[in-house]
Design a protein around this motif. Structure first.
Motif, PDB file in Angstrom:
ATOM      1  N   LEU A  67     -39.951  35.523  14.814  1.00 44.86           N
ATOM      2  CA  LEU A  67     -40.200  35.672  16.244  1.00 44.86           C
ATOM      3  C   LEU A  67     -39.135  34.969  17.083  1.00 44.86           C
ATOM      4  O   LEU A  67     -38.730  35.476  18.136  1.00 44.86           O
ATOM      5  CB  LEU A  67     -41.597  35.160  16.595  1.00 44.86           C
ATOM      6  N   ARG A  68     -38.662  33.823  16.619  1.00 44.82           N
ATOM      7  CA  ARG A  68     -37.559  33.155  17.330  1.00 44.82           C
ATOM      8  C   ARG A  68     -36.285  33.989  17.231  1.00 44.82           C
ATOM      9  O   ARG A  68     -35.535  34.089  18.199  1.00 44.82           O
ATOM     10  CB  ARG A  68     -37.306  31.770  16.746  1.00 44.82           C
ATOM     11  N   GLY A  69     -36.030  34.586  16.073  1.00 47.20           N
ATOM     12  CA  GLY A  69     -34.856  35.440  15.913  1.00 47.20           C
ATOM     13  C   GLY A  69     -34.929  36.673  16.783  1.00 47.20           C
ATOM     14  O   GLY A  69     -33.914  37.141  17.305  1.00 47.20           O
ATOM     15  N   ARG A  70     -36.106  37.220  16.962  1.00 49.34           N
ATOM     16  CA  ARG A  70     -36.286  38.397  17.804  1.00 49.34           C
ATOM     17  C   ARG A  70     -35.986  38.047  19.263  1.00 49.34           C
ATOM     18  O   ARG A  70     -35.319  38.794  19.967  1.00 49.34           O
ATOM     19  CB  ARG A  70     -37.721  38.931  17.655  1.00 49.34           C
ATOM     20  N   ARG A  71     -36.468  36.891  19.685  1.00 55.02           N
ATOM     21  CA  ARG A  71     -36.297  36.491  21.074  1.00 55.02           C
ATOM     22  C   ARG A  71     -34.870  36.014  21.361  1.00 55.02           C
ATOM     23  O   ARG A  71     -34.275  36.403  22.356  1.00 55.02           O
ATOM     24  CB  ARG A  71     -37.275  35.362  21.391  1.00 55.02           C
ATOM     25  N   ILE A  72     -34.309  35.197  20.483  1.00 61.03           N
ATOM     26  CA  ILE A  72     -33.003  34.587  20.735  1.00 61.03           C
ATOM     27  C   ILE A  72     -31.851  35.514  20.338  1.00 61.03           C
ATOM     28  O   ILE A  72     -30.909  35.715  21.094  1.00 61.03           O
ATOM     29  CB  ILE A  72     -32.895  33.235  20.000  1.00 61.03           C
ATOM     30  N   GLU A  73     -31.926  36.070  19.126  1.00 63.87           N
ATOM     31  CA  GLU A  73     -30.815  36.882  18.612  1.00 63.87           C
ATOM     32  C   GLU A  73     -30.982  38.374  18.853  1.00 63.87           C
ATOM     33  O   GLU A  73     -30.138  39.156  18.444  1.00 63.87           O
ATOM     34  CB  GLU A  73     -30.656  36.632  17.111  1.00 63.87           C
ATOM     35  N   ARG A  74     -32.095  38.764  19.452  1.00 63.00           N
ATOM     36  CA  ARG A  74     -32.373  40.178  19.711  1.00 63.00           C
ATOM     37  C   ARG A  74     -32.338  41.014  18.431  1.00 63.00           C
ATOM     38  O   ARG A  74     -31.706  42.063  18.364  1.00 63.00           O
ATOM     39  CB  ARG A  74     -31.383  40.753  20.723  1.00 63.00           C
ATOM     40  N   ARG A  75     -33.024  40.523  17.412  1.00 62.35           N
ATOM     41  CA  ARG A  75     -33.075  41.271  16.149  1.00 62.35           C
ATOM     42  C   ARG A  75     -33.817  42.579  16.341  1.00 62.35           C
ATOM     43  O   ARG A  75     -34.700  42.704  17.183  1.00 62.35           O
ATOM     44  CB  ARG A  75     -33.753  40.437  15.065  1.00 62.35           C
ATOM     45  N   PHE A  77     -36.293  45.814  15.702  1.00 61.57           N
ATOM     46  CA  PHE A  77     -37.724  45.928  15.428  1.00 61.57           C
ATOM     47  C   PHE A  77     -37.996  46.110  13.936  1.00 61.57           C
ATOM     48  O   PHE A  77     -38.968  45.580  13.405  1.00 61.57           O
ATOM     49  CB  PHE A  77     -38.309  47.106  16.221  1.00 61.57           C
ATOM     50  N   GLU A  78     -37.149  46.857  13.247  1.00 63.11           N
ATOM     51  CA  GLU A  78     -37.348  47.111  11.823  1.00 63.11           C
ATOM     52  C   GLU A  78     -37.317  45.810  11.014  1.00 63.11           C
ATOM     53  O   GLU A  78     -38.100  45.628  10.089  1.00 63.11           O
ATOM     54  CB  GLU A  78     -36.294  48.075  11.281  1.00 63.11           C
ATOM     55  N   PHE A  79     -36.396  44.921  11.371  1.00 61.32           N
ATOM     56  CA  PHE A  79     -36.308  43.637  10.677  1.00 61.32           C
ATOM     57  C   PHE A  79     -37.561  42.808  10.918  1.00 61.32           C
ATOM     58  O   PHE A  79     -38.090  42.181   9.995  1.00 61.32           O
ATOM     59  CB  PHE A  79     -35.066  42.864  11.142  1.00 61.32           C
ATOM     60  N   VAL A  80     -38.030  42.806  12.155  1.00 56.61           N
ATOM     61  CA  VAL A  80     -39.233  42.041  12.493  1.00 56.61           C
ATOM     62  C   VAL A  80     -40.442  42.610  11.749  1.00 56.61           C
ATOM     63  O   VAL A  80     -41.262  41.856  11.214  1.00 56.61           O
ATOM     64  CB  VAL A  80     -39.458  42.038  14.016  1.00 56.61           C
ATOM     65  N   MET A  81     -40.547  43.927  11.672  1.00 59.89           N
ATOM     66  CA  MET A  81     -41.666  44.557  10.962  1.00 59.89           C
ATOM     67  C   MET A  81     -41.620  44.245   9.477  1.00 59.89           C
ATOM     68  O   MET A  81     -42.655  43.947   8.867  1.00 59.89           O
ATOM     69  CB  MET A  81     -41.632  46.070  11.210  1.00 59.89           C
ATOM     70  N   MET A  82     -40.436  44.300   8.880  1.00 62.01           N
ATOM     71  CA  MET A  82     -40.304  43.997   7.456  1.00 62.01           C
ATOM     72  C   MET A  82     -40.685  42.538   7.168  1.00 62.01           C
ATOM     73  O   MET A  82     -41.403  42.249   6.206  1.00 62.01           O
ATOM     74  CB  MET A  82     -38.868  44.258   6.999  1.00 62.01           C
ATOM     75  N   ALA A  83     -40.239  41.623   8.019  1.00 60.71           N
ATOM     76  CA  ALA A  83     -40.579  40.211   7.827  1.00 60.71           C
ATOM     77  C   ALA A  83     -42.074  39.978   8.016  1.00 60.71           C
ATOM     78  O   ALA A  83     -42.675  39.148   7.318  1.00 60.71           O
ATOM     79  CB  ALA A  83     -39.780  39.351   8.796  1.00 60.71           C
ATOM     80  N   THR A  84     -42.693  40.715   8.927  1.00 56.67           N
ATOM     81  CA  THR A  84     -44.132  40.590   9.137  1.00 56.67           C
ATOM     82  C   THR A  84     -44.905  41.070   7.917  1.00 56.67           C
ATOM     83  O   THR A  84     -45.897  40.448   7.510  1.00 56.67           O
ATOM     84  CB  THR A  84     -44.554  41.389  10.389  1.00 56.67           C
ATOM     85  N   VAL A  85     -44.466  42.149   7.302  1.00 56.69           N
ATOM     86  CA  VAL A  85     -45.120  42.653   6.085  1.00 56.69           C
ATOM     87  C   VAL A  85     -44.965  41.643   4.949  1.00 56.69           C
ATOM     88  O   VAL A  85     -45.923  41.359   4.213  1.00 56.69           O
ATOM     89  CB  VAL A  85     -44.552  44.036   5.702  1.00 56.69           C
TER      90      VAL A  85
END
Length: 109
Positions: A67-75, A77-85
């Motif tokens: 979540l920090r990477g999504r907010r700060i580095e603008r990762r 959505f696919e990466f965030v979904m994979m990490a969530t799984v």
């Protein structure tokens, strides 16, 4: 909802709760957030002792970093979904371990 699905959901919730409690407790004691860098410390005994802690705290650490990477580095959505799984599956497995331990001790029916 079937009993197996309910049991899996309970294990998932327990896994995330234990992970959050461990990571928050570590941060309260040491005054810095827990991370996978604990494995890269110079002393072998300290890194070896960090393994059981990280096994159960990893879902919280993965989600916090994601979540920090999504907010700060603008990762993406696919990466965030994979990490969530990955964090969810890890939480399910660690929660199952905790539930089975509680059943073996007799604290859970």
């Amino acid at each position: 909802m079937s009993p197996n699905a309910l049991n899996s959901f309970f294990s998932l919730c327990i896994g995330f709760a234990i992970a959050g409690a461990l990571a928050s407790g570590y941060q309260a004691l040491v005054k810095r957030p827990a991370g996978f860098g604990l494995l890269q410390q110079g002393v072998v005994a300290r890194a070896f002792a960090a393994v059981p802690f990280l096994v159960f705290a990893a879902p919280f650490i993965i989600m916090r970093n994601t979540l920090r990477g999504r907010r700060i580095e603008r990762r993406r959505f696919e990466f965030v979904m994979m990490a969530t799984v990955v964090a969810g599956f890890w939480s399910l497995m660690s929660g199952t371990c905790v539930v089975l331990t509680l059943k073996a001790v007799g604290l859970l029916a």
